[in-house]
Design an enzyme around this catalytic site. Structure first.
Site, PDB file in Angstrom:
ATOM      1  CD  GLU A 185      12.807  -0.891  -2.359  1.00 41.07           C
ATOM      2  OE1 GLU A 185      12.242   0.210  -2.336  1.00 41.07           O
ATOM      3  OE2 GLU A 185      12.673  -1.736  -1.454  1.00 41.07           O
ATOM      4  CB  SER A 233      16.014   5.712   1.381  1.00 41.83           C
ATOM      5  OG  SER A 233      15.315   4.539   1.058  1.00 41.83           O
ATOM      6  CG  LEU A 282      -3.131   6.207  -4.249  1.00 43.52           C
ATOM      7  CD1 LEU A 282      -2.075   6.117  -5.344  1.00 43.52           C
ATOM      8  CD2 LEU A 282      -3.263   7.637  -3.737  1.00 43.52           C
ATOM      9  NE  ARG A 336      -4.056   8.007   2.509  1.00 42.44           N
ATOM     10  CZ  ARG A 336      -5.137   7.973   3.289  1.00 42.44           C
ATOM     11  NH1 ARG A 336      -5.031   7.626   4.546  1.00 42.44           N
ATOM     12  NH2 ARG A 336      -6.326   8.272   2.793  1.00 42.44           N
ATOM     13  CG  HIS A 353       5.446  -4.112  -3.896  1.00 41.40           C
ATOM     14  ND1 HIS A 353       4.678  -3.685  -2.825  1.00 41.40           N
ATOM     15  CD2 HIS A 353       5.564  -5.452  -3.764  1.00 41.40           C
ATOM     16  CE1 HIS A 353       4.349  -4.736  -2.093  1.00 41.40           C
ATOM     17  NE2 HIS A 353       4.865  -5.814  -2.639  1.00 41.40           N
ATOM     18  CG  ASN A 360       4.102   1.643  -5.794  1.00 46.54           C
ATOM     19  OD1 ASN A 360       4.569   2.399  -4.944  1.00 46.54           O
ATOM     20  ND2 ASN A 360       3.703   0.419  -5.499  1.00 46.54           N
TER      21      ASN A 360
HETATM   22  C1  GRF Z   1      10.509   0.828   0.188  1.00 45.88           C
HETATM   23  O1  GRF Z   1      10.918  -0.464   0.523  1.00 45.88           O
HETATM   24  C2  GRF Z   1       9.480   0.794  -0.897  1.00 45.88           C
HETATM   25  O2  GRF Z   1       9.679  -0.232  -1.810  1.00 45.88           O
HETATM   26  C3  GRF Z   1       8.216   0.539  -0.129  1.00 45.88           C
HETATM   27  O3  GRF Z   1       8.347   1.293   1.045  1.00 45.88           O
HETATM   28  C4  GRF Z   1       9.728   1.481   1.321  1.00 45.88           C
HETATM   29  C5  GRF Z   1       9.947   2.956   1.390  1.00 45.88           C
HETATM   30  O4  GRF Z   1      11.264   3.288   1.770  1.00 45.88           O
HETATM   31  N1  GRF Z   1       7.071   0.864  -0.933  1.00 45.88           N
HETATM   32  P1  GRF Z   1      11.777   4.775   1.581  1.00 45.88           P
HETATM   33  O5  GRF Z   1      10.769   5.675   2.283  1.00 45.88           O
HETATM   34  O6  GRF Z   1      11.872   5.066   0.127  1.00 45.88           O
HETATM   35  O7  GRF Z   1      13.106   4.815   2.277  1.00 45.88           O
END
Ligand code: GRF
Length: 215
Positions: free
Chosen positions: A171, A13, A90, A88, A106, A104
């Site tokens: 996010e 997403s 890295l 993963r 988080h 990234n």
């Molecule tokens: C998100 O919450 C991201 O912050 C974390 O993993 C989740 C991934 O969600 N690292 P998506 O695959 O982007 O929907």
């Protein structure tokens, strides 16, 4: 035009939000998944974006997997490597290779709650604010200079799913924003600190990188 390569492992997403943001000056060169069943691959494919599956189970070591991953990333001419739910760890060598152009997202207000199960940890700890962080990737897990954060309230009666949904909406706002800043060339990294320079609409950055100044 900056080439973005987005790495996913699942739903994708965040990748969708970046694609949908249609960031000027950015082109999604490829979406790479380490899992063949990642739901996000279908979305990318439907949008005409090159997709690649690199199943980590087919590699004998982390180094071998990361080596092939780097080869593919370079094949797509990546200017920026975007980890979007890429599950993963890295190798230090990989992180070093893409230093300064590997980001990234988080799902916590780092440095609180690195690692997995961040929403559960937030609920257990009793914090009133939780959120998400976009950061440049450094060698340690979920660390590196912070580009942008968004805070959301932890509300009465929240469970992990409700809190996760609230964080995920944040996010989807901040990841495209961070990438926009980077693509616009407005992000300076000084040690562990990120400074975002002001935009001058329609014009070059206020402060130009040394090699461009005076050109
Ligand atoms: C998100 O919450 C991201 O912050 C974390 O993993 C989740 C991934 O969600 N690292 P998506 O695959 O982007 O929907």
């Amino acid at each position: 035009m900056k080439n973005l390569v987005i790495l996913i492992s699942g739903r994708g997403s965040n990748m969708e939000s970046i694609v949908n943001a249609a960031i000027p000056g950015a082109r999604i060169a490829a979406v790479i998944s380490n899992r063949p069943d990642a739901a996000g691959l279908a979305f990318a494919h439907a949008r005409g974006i090159a997709t690649s599956i690199l199943d980590h189970r087919n590699f004998g070591s982390r180094e071998a997997f990361d080596g092939e991953l780097a080869r593919q990333i370079d094949h797509y001419g990546a200017d920026l490597v975007v980890l979007a739910g890429f599950m993963r760890i890295l190798t230090a060598e990989f992180v070093q290779r893409y230093a300064g152009r590997l980001i990234n997202i988080h799902p916590s207000l780092l440095p609180a709650f690195p690692g997995l199960h961040t929403h559960r940890k937030a609920l257990e700890s009793g914090v009133k604010l939780h959120g998400a962080t976009v950061h440049l990737v450094s060698a340690d897990l979920d660390s590196g200079p912070i580009v942008i954060q968004a805070a959301v309230p932890v509300e009465e009666g929240d469970d992990e799913a409700r809190l996760a949904a609230r964080v995920l909406a944040a996010e989807h706002r901040i990841y495209p924003q961070a990438i926009r800043w980077i693509v616009e060339g407005r992000v300076d990294v000084i040690g562990n600190h990120v400074r975002v320079r002001e935009a001058r609409p329609g014009g070059p950055p206020l402060v130009q990188p040394p090699e461009e100044a005076g050109a």
